[in-house]
Design a protein around this motif. Structure first.
Motif, PDB file in Angstrom:
ATOM      1  N   CYS A 123       0.803  -1.215   0.000  1.00 32.75           N
ATOM      2  CA  CYS A 123       0.000   0.000   0.000  1.00 32.75           C
ATOM      3  C   CYS A 123       0.840   1.272   0.000  1.00 32.75           C
ATOM      4  O   CYS A 123       0.305   2.376   0.091  1.00 32.75           O
ATOM      5  N   SER A 124       2.151   1.126  -0.090  1.00 33.09           N
ATOM      6  CA  SER A 124       3.014   2.299   0.048  1.00 33.09           C
ATOM      7  C   SER A 124       3.192   3.056  -1.262  1.00 33.09           C
ATOM      8  O   SER A 124       3.648   4.184  -1.246  1.00 33.09           O
TER       9      SER A 124
ATOM     10  N   ARG B 105       2.880  -4.900  -7.600  1.00 36.76           N
ATOM     11  CA  ARG B 105       2.851  -6.105  -8.430  1.00 36.76           C
ATOM     12  C   ARG B 105       2.364  -7.290  -7.608  1.00 36.76           C
ATOM     13  O   ARG B 105       2.792  -7.511  -6.479  1.00 36.76           O
ATOM     14  N   TRP B 106       1.472  -8.084  -8.239  1.00 36.63           N
ATOM     15  CA  TRP B 106       0.853  -9.213  -7.545  1.00 36.63           C
ATOM     16  C   TRP B 106       1.040 -10.482  -8.354  1.00 36.63           C
ATOM     17  O   TRP B 106       1.136 -10.447  -9.580  1.00 36.63           O
ATOM     18  N   GLU B 107       1.064 -11.598  -7.679  1.00 39.50           N
ATOM     19  CA  GLU B 107       1.197 -12.907  -8.314  1.00 39.50           C
ATOM     20  C   GLU B 107      -0.053 -13.724  -8.063  1.00 39.50           C
ATOM     21  O   GLU B 107      -0.571 -13.764  -6.933  1.00 39.50           O
ATOM     22  N   ILE B 108      -0.570 -14.374  -9.113  1.00 41.30           N
ATOM     23  CA  ILE B 108      -1.783 -15.176  -9.002  1.00 41.30           C
ATOM     24  C   ILE B 108      -1.464 -16.501  -8.323  1.00 41.30           C
ATOM     25  O   ILE B 108      -0.540 -17.217  -8.728  1.00 41.30           O
ATOM     26  N   SER B 109      -2.214 -16.841  -7.268  1.00 42.19           N
ATOM     27  CA  SER B 109      -2.074 -18.110  -6.571  1.00 42.19           C
ATOM     28  C   SER B 109      -3.389 -18.881  -6.691  1.00 42.19           C
ATOM     29  O   SER B 109      -4.454 -18.374  -6.327  1.00 42.19           O
ATOM     30  N   THR B 110      -3.318 -20.083  -7.231  1.00 35.46           N
ATOM     31  CA  THR B 110      -4.520 -20.901  -7.421  1.00 35.46           C
ATOM     32  C   THR B 110      -4.660 -21.912  -6.285  1.00 35.46           C
ATOM     33  O   THR B 110      -3.662 -22.396  -5.744  1.00 35.46           O
ATOM     34  N   GLY B 111      -5.908 -22.207  -5.924  1.00 34.90           N
ATOM     35  CA  GLY B 111      -6.171 -23.209  -4.891  1.00 34.90           C
ATOM     36  C   GLY B 111      -5.821 -22.739  -3.491  1.00 34.90           C
ATOM     37  O   GLY B 111      -5.557 -23.564  -2.614  1.00 34.90           O
ATOM     38  N   VAL B 112      -5.764 -21.407  -3.279  1.00 39.59           N
ATOM     39  CA  VAL B 112      -5.423 -20.874  -1.965  1.00 39.59           C
ATOM     40  C   VAL B 112      -6.634 -20.141  -1.400  1.00 39.59           C
ATOM     41  O   VAL B 112      -7.260 -19.330  -2.073  1.00 39.59           O
TER      42      VAL B 112
END
Length: 213
Positions: A191-192, A197-204
């Motif tokens: 939030c700064s 940048r974000w990474e997609i995580s499946t099954g979480v």
């Protein structure tokens, strides 16, 4: 007994690696190899004493391998020759007959390191650790090709222009540098900044989801 003759006349187009074409200005010395219990035969081997300068030299590997393609040459009279590599023996040991200040003159300055690199580590280092047995003839090498010690030390190397050139000469690899990449803070908060940048995580499954406005 002797070397069997070779003849590629009329089949030159199949010699994909090319061949050397010798002229009358090339100087050869006829010699022969010694074979136990067999007589020496003149004309079985030739030594080129005038040197060789040809574009084809660039395509020949610096070190001969067992399964390399033969290197061929053709004499002005139409006879064919095949190059025979030889073993180069290097002196590497104390000279007991030399003066005390020159007793290590016959040792390899880099411990054979250059040969190790040139042969892609097929040859091994020829130096040994310093002991009480060899301390009088032990020589410290400052060459960039010197064989390393058995235990590697962690050191900082300045990436100066001279060191980058030495690194390429030693390993054949380039050193890449990135300018203007600030690495001051690696633990940034999502939030700064306006962008993150974000990474997609499946099954979480998120136990406590945050609603983004």
């Amino acid at each position: 007994i002797g070397n069997p003759p070779i003849d590629f006349t009329g089949y030159e187009q199949y010699l994909t690696n090319g061949y050397f074409t010798f002229s009358n200005s090339d100087v050869f010395t006829s010699t022969a190899s010694h074979l136990f219990s067999y007589p020496l035969l003149e004309g079985q081997e030739f030594i080129l004493t005038s040197g060789l300068s040809d574009e084809l030299c660039e395509s020949i590997p610096p070190v001969s391998e067992e399964l390399d393609a033969p290197v061929l040459g053709k004499l002005p009279n139409g006879e064919w020759l095949v190059w025979s590599p030889s073993i180069l023996l290097e002196d590497n040991g104390p000279s007991i007959n030399a003066p005390a200040n020159d007793i290590a003159s016959a040792t390899l300055e880099d411990g054979g390191g250059a040969a190790v690199i040139l042969t892609n580590e097929k040859l091994k280092c020829a130096n040994v650790p310093r002991t009480f047995v060899n301390e009088d003839t032990c020589v410290l090498s400052t060459l960039s090709t010197a064989c390393k010690a058995s235990e590697l030390l962690s050191v900082d190397v300045e990436m100066s222009t001279e060191n980058v050139k030495k690194f390429y000469s030693l390993t054949g690899h380039y050193v890449y540098a990135i300018r203007g990449l600030a690495m001051e803070e690696l633990h940034e908060h999502p939030c700064s900044k306006p962008k993150s940048r974000w990474e997609i995580s499946t099954g979480v499954t998120c136990p406590s989801a945050t609603v983004l406005n």
